[in-house]
Design an enzyme around this catalytic site. Structure first.
Site, mmCIF file in Angstrom:
data_model
loop_
_atom_site.group_PDB
_atom_site.id
_atom_site.type_symbol
_atom_site.label_atom_id
_atom_site.label_comp_id
_atom_site.label_asym_id
_atom_site.label_seq_id
_atom_site.Cartn_x
_atom_site.Cartn_y
_atom_site.Cartn_z
ATOM 1 N N GLU A 44 38.218 22.919 49.116
ATOM 2 C CA GLU A 44 39.285 24.178 48.698
ATOM 3 C C GLU A 44 39.003 25.070 49.627
ATOM 4 O OE1 GLU A 44 39.096 27.559 45.270
ATOM 5 O OE2 GLU A 44 38.529 25.534 44.765
ATOM 6 N N ARG A 48 40.681 33.652 51.693
ATOM 7 C CA ARG A 48 39.917 35.182 51.757
ATOM 8 C C ARG A 48 39.813 35.710 53.288
ATOM 9 N NH1 ARG A 48 35.158 34.557 46.985
ATOM 10 N NH2 ARG A 48 36.685 33.756 45.427
ATOM 11 N N THR A 72 41.967 30.616 45.909
ATOM 12 C CA THR A 72 42.268 32.159 46.101
ATOM 13 C C THR A 72 43.710 32.319 46.235
ATOM 14 O OG1 THR A 72 40.168 32.400 46.506
ATOM 15 C CG2 THR A 72 41.396 34.451 46.399
ATOM 16 N N LYS A 132 41.524 25.672 35.910
ATOM 17 C CA LYS A 132 40.278 26.256 36.351
ATOM 18 C C LYS A 132 39.624 26.876 35.227
ATOM 19 C CE LYS A 132 38.599 29.103 40.275
ATOM 20 N NZ LYS A 132 38.903 29.988 41.422
#
Length: 322
Positions: A44, A48, A72, A132
């Site tokens: 994953e 960022r 993210t 999640k």
């Protein structure tokens, strides 16, 4: 693009999903190698840093078998960027219905973050079956997940945030845990300093801990005339009892005496694991073959029994759930 249901099933089999922050695209290829060699063919890559898009491309190019996803993800533009880079799944820290629907329209698997029952209601309304759970430890960890599973029995969870090698089994031992996400095997320092051999080792250690492999019993081939007597002797020696089966006898639960059906030239070795489905995923990732016809499945479609293809020292070896 891979079918989203197939991607989710494969991720469930892998069991541990590394969450990665990459500052340099040049680190992507050696990191992909390290993860696959360590038995964790999933990544994953979090949005960022500006390197995320190109890093996903580089990882997939280096290791086509690696399941590459984006983490993210907060905007439609990031969804587009991830899909363009070949991302096979999308993970977000929270549940934004607009982003979830956009991913569904794109046909890419999506796993949004939740931490409350109200957010679970939204996830169900969107047709999701896996979410999640973030930040896992800060929100009460496995205790909270089990409490949520009371009224929401059809949901599975990907806990991330505070999950590490010390507590991952607390999560993975619960059947509603889809997989766990973590960063301990892909820490920024290891990547920055090029210690990809350490990434491989830590990944492998994590998988082996998750599987919990141990010898469950030894099977020996025997004639029908000698089978019962042999089982009696083993039971006496090992301070157990004899149990008759359709194929022979157990002389204590540590030794199976096979009289009506033989596996292996000399016998077989049963290896107990916490999850056969995940053991299959690990061994296949590192290039070990199975006797595909021997694999049996439970009602959920997960493997529960499998023989390795190779015979070693005259013994066939099989995996079975603990």
């Amino acid at each position: 693009m891979s079918d989203s249901k197939d991607v989710m099933k494969r991720l469930h089999g892998i069991g541990i999903i590394p969450a990665i922050v990459l500052d340099r695209v040049e680190d992507a290829a050696p990191l992909a190698d390290a993860l696959c060699k360590g038995g964790l063919p999933a990544a994953e890559v979090t949005f960022r840093t500006p390197a995320a898009h190109d890093a996903m491309i580089a990882m997939k190019k280096q290791r086509p078998e690696l399941i590459v996803g984006a983490g993210t993800v907060l905007t439609k533009e990031q969804v587009d960027s991830a899909v363009d880079a070949g991302a096979e799944f999308i993970v977000s820290p929270g549940l934004n219905p607009e982003i979830v629907k956009y991913c569904q329209e794109k046909g890419v698997a999506v796993c949004p973050g939740i931490s409350t029952a109200s957010e679970l209601e939204q996830a169900l309304a969107l047709g999701l079956h896996t979410v999640k759970f973030f930040p896992a430890e800060a929100m009460g960890g496995i205790k909270t997940i089990k409490a949520l599973c009371g009224p929401y029995k059809n949901m599975t969870f990907l806990p991330t945030g505070g999950v590490n090698s010390n507590n991952m089994l607390d999560y993975l031992s619960f059947n509603k845990i889809f997989a766990v996400g973590g960063t301990w095997m892909v820490s920024a320092d290891l990547i920055k300093n090029g210690k990809f051999d350490q990434v491989e080792k830590i990944s492998k250690d994590a998988v082996l801990k998750m599987l919990g492999m141990h010898v469950k019993h030894i099977g020996i081939n025997c004639t029908e005339a000698d089978g019962k007597e042999t089982a009696d002797k083993f039971a006496s020696l090992l301070q157990g009892s004899v149990r008759e089966t359709s194929k022979g006898y157990f002389g204590s639960e540590l030794v199976e005496v096979m009289v009506k059906e033989h596996f292996g030239t000399k016998g077989h070795i049963a290896i107990g694991v916490n999850n056969v489905e995940r053991a299959l995923a690990y061994y296949r990732a590192v290039g070990v073959a199975f006797d595909e016809e021997s694999i049996t499945y439970d009602d959920e479609g997960d493997a529960k029994f499998a023989y390795f293809k190779e015979e070693i020292g005259g013994f066939k070896i099989h995996l079975v759930n603990n």
